[in-house]
Scaffold this motif. Structure first.
Motif, PDB file in Angstrom:
ATOM      1  N   UNK A  22       1.060  -1.150  -0.096  1.00 28.26           N
ATOM      2  CA  UNK A  22      -0.091  -0.113   0.087  1.00 28.26           C
ATOM      3  C   UNK A  22       0.873   1.174  -0.021  1.00 28.26           C
ATOM      4  N   UNK A  23       0.417   2.277  -0.776  1.00 28.79           N
ATOM      5  CA  UNK A  23       1.386   3.491  -0.997  1.00 28.79           C
ATOM      6  C   UNK A  23       1.228   4.496   0.306  1.00 28.79           C
ATOM      7  N   UNK A  24       2.189   5.254   0.539  1.00 32.10           N
ATOM      8  CA  UNK A  24       1.792   6.131   1.621  1.00 32.10           C
ATOM      9  C   UNK A  24       0.596   7.273   1.399  1.00 32.10           C
ATOM     10  N   UNK A  25      -0.448   7.258   2.538  1.00 33.25           N
ATOM     11  CA  UNK A  25      -1.411   8.031   2.486  1.00 33.25           C
ATOM     12  C   UNK A  25      -2.387   7.435   1.838  1.00 33.25           C
ATOM     13  N   UNK A  26      -2.327   6.262   1.388  1.00 30.61           N
ATOM     14  CA  UNK A  26      -3.697   5.546   0.504  1.00 30.61           C
ATOM     15  C   UNK A  26      -4.149   4.482   1.136  1.00 30.61           C
ATOM     16  N   UNK A  27      -5.430   4.310   0.589  1.00 34.58           N
ATOM     17  CA  UNK A  27      -5.977   2.954   1.477  1.00 34.58           C
ATOM     18  C   UNK A  27      -6.125   1.750   0.320  1.00 34.58           C
ATOM     19  N   UNK A  28      -5.505   1.920  -0.710  1.00 28.60           N
ATOM     20  CA  UNK A  28      -5.534   0.697  -1.635  1.00 28.60           C
ATOM     21  C   UNK A  28      -4.693  -0.237  -1.466  1.00 28.60           C
ATOM     22  N   UNK A  75      -8.431  -1.167   1.382  1.00 28.62           N
ATOM     23  CA  UNK A  75      -7.496  -1.578   2.614  1.00 28.62           C
ATOM     24  C   UNK A  75      -7.989  -2.609   3.417  1.00 28.62           C
ATOM     25  N   UNK A  76      -6.897  -3.243   4.120  1.00 20.87           N
ATOM     26  CA  UNK A  76      -7.144  -4.210   4.787  1.00 20.87           C
ATOM     27  C   UNK A  76      -7.333  -3.790   6.057  1.00 20.87           C
ATOM     28  N   UNK A  77      -8.159  -4.640   7.130  1.00 22.63           N
ATOM     29  CA  UNK A  77      -8.442  -4.137   8.391  1.00 22.63           C
ATOM     30  C   UNK A  77      -7.609  -4.650   9.436  1.00 22.63           C
ATOM     31  N   UNK A 138      -0.044  -2.627   8.033  1.00 25.25           N
ATOM     32  CA  UNK A 138      -0.902  -1.522   7.056  1.00 25.25           C
ATOM     33  C   UNK A 138      -1.567  -0.774   7.912  1.00 25.25           C
ATOM     34  N   UNK A 139      -2.264  -1.082   8.952  1.00 31.02           N
ATOM     35  CA  UNK A 139      -3.027  -0.198   9.590  1.00 31.02           C
ATOM     36  C   UNK A 139      -2.546   0.938  10.556  1.00 31.02           C
ATOM     37  N   UNK A 140      -1.292   0.487  10.957  1.00 31.80           N
ATOM     38  CA  UNK A 140      -0.487   1.327  11.918  1.00 31.80           C
ATOM     39  C   UNK A 140       0.397   2.336  11.319  1.00 31.80           C
TER      40      UNK A 140
END
Length: 350
Positions: A22-28, A75-77, A138-140
């Motif tokens: 996942x890229x910085x600032x993104x949710x994909x 985004x993954x949870x 990813x979430x952190x």
């Protein structure tokens, strides 16, 4: 999302290369899953795919876009990430690292180097499965490039790196100069000492010098304080126009390794570290990301990051890679504590 996460386990079991990120600032989240077993290597910078390159000379692992299945999802949870207890200080490791820093300071004072970047590793038990660790990571760290990469040759790596090596759409390029480190404290203003400011200026000057002749109309924004999880850095954004769209490979080789992970002068500093650190960095402080792809953007894009704040997972053990920039004013004890602080980035998700 379920399909992408299940692919991670199936590819690990089959020992087939993949990259999830996942890229910085993104949710994909994008998954690049090689369709068949086997290894590919980057030899031509005009190719399209995902690259995973080492710190020093060596094979640059490549997943060609035309040989991969691409999965793009929301985004993954992840689970809630709690602050871990401060780690036990390994006195033997502390002594060895402080000796390395002292030797580096001595080398800088004899004017062999302007700066060196020393690193070490820590082994941490792994109590969760790969999917859980990655979703927590990813979430952190929403402002980092969050990745999970595997190939039979490299093993399994994960990281959350704040540092862009190069971004280009074939016409313009973007990169950053990142250096200096402090623990983030919400109630306190960040004050940078001259050592950190000098370190960051070294990186900025190096990048501007290396881009000369390859890039025109260069502009900068910064330096400014940038937060990456529980750490803050000094950052300068650098933008310019490509003189020749075929020079991407030259620019990558000119920038890597940057003074933020190696030192100055670059080649001499790299050799000093290879001879004195006492271990193989492998892919730590190398680079990774999209090369000439339309994997997630819909148009050709090169988007590469320096492999910092990372770990290599082998069975029930994670090997954390951590380092810090050394100048003539560095204090070996303080530099060791800086590496301890940086280790918390990966410890939080373990």
């Amino acid at each position: 999302m379920t399909a992408l996460l299940s692919k991670i386990n199936s590819h690990l079991a089959a020992k087939i290369p993949f990259a999830v990120y996942g890229k910085p600032g993104g949710t994909i989240v994008t998954g690049v899953f090689q369709k068949k077993p086997g290894m590919h290597y980057l030899e031509d910078y005009s190719n399209s795919g995902f690259v995973f390159a080492p710190f020093a000379d060596g094979k640059r692992i490549f997943i060609p876009e035309n040989l991969a299945e691409i999965i793009v999802t929301d985004s993954v949870q992840g689970q809630t990430v709690e602050e871990p207890a401060r780690p036990y200080i390994d006195k033997e490791a502390q002594t060895a690292f402080e000796a390395l820093v002292a030797k580096s300071v001595a080398a800088i004072k004899t004017e062999d180097f302007e700066k060196l970047v020393c690193s070490r590793t820590e082994a941490v038990p792994v109590n969760n499965d790969v999917i859980t660790i990655y979703t927590k990571l990813f979430s952190a760290y929403p402002n980092a490039f969050r990745y999970c990469f595997y190939s039979p040759e490299t093993g399994l790596w994960m990281g959350a790196t704040p540092e862009q090596l190069l971004k280009s759409d074939g016409k313009e390029i973007r990169t950053v100069a990142l250096a200096g480190t402090q623990t983030y404290k919400e109630t306190e203003n960040v004050v940078w000492e001259s050592k950190e400011q000098q370190e960051q200026q070294f990186v900025t000057d190096f990048i501007l010098g290396e881009l000369e002749g390859l890039v025109s109309d260069i502009s900068t924004n910064g330096p400014y304080t940038f937060r990456a999880g529980n750490i803050v850095h000094i950052k300068t954004d650098i933008l310019g126009k490509l003189n020749n769209c075929g020079d991407i490979g030259k620019i990558i080789n000119a920038l890597h390794p940057t003074p933020a992970v190696c030192g100055l002068p670059k080649k001499d500093a790299q050799q000093f570290l290879l001879q004195n650190e006492g271990y193989d960095r492998e892919y730590y402080s190398g680079f990774l990301g999209e090369l000439n792809t339309d994997l997630a953007t819909g148009f050709p894009d090169t988007d590469l990051f320096v492999n910092l704040r990372c770990m290599k997972i082998d069975g029930d053990t994670a090997r954390l890679f951590i380092g810090c920039g050394i100048t003539k004013d560095s204090d070996p004890k303080k530099e060791f504590i800086e590496t301890v602080n940086k280790s918390m980035t990966m410890r939080r998700v373990l």
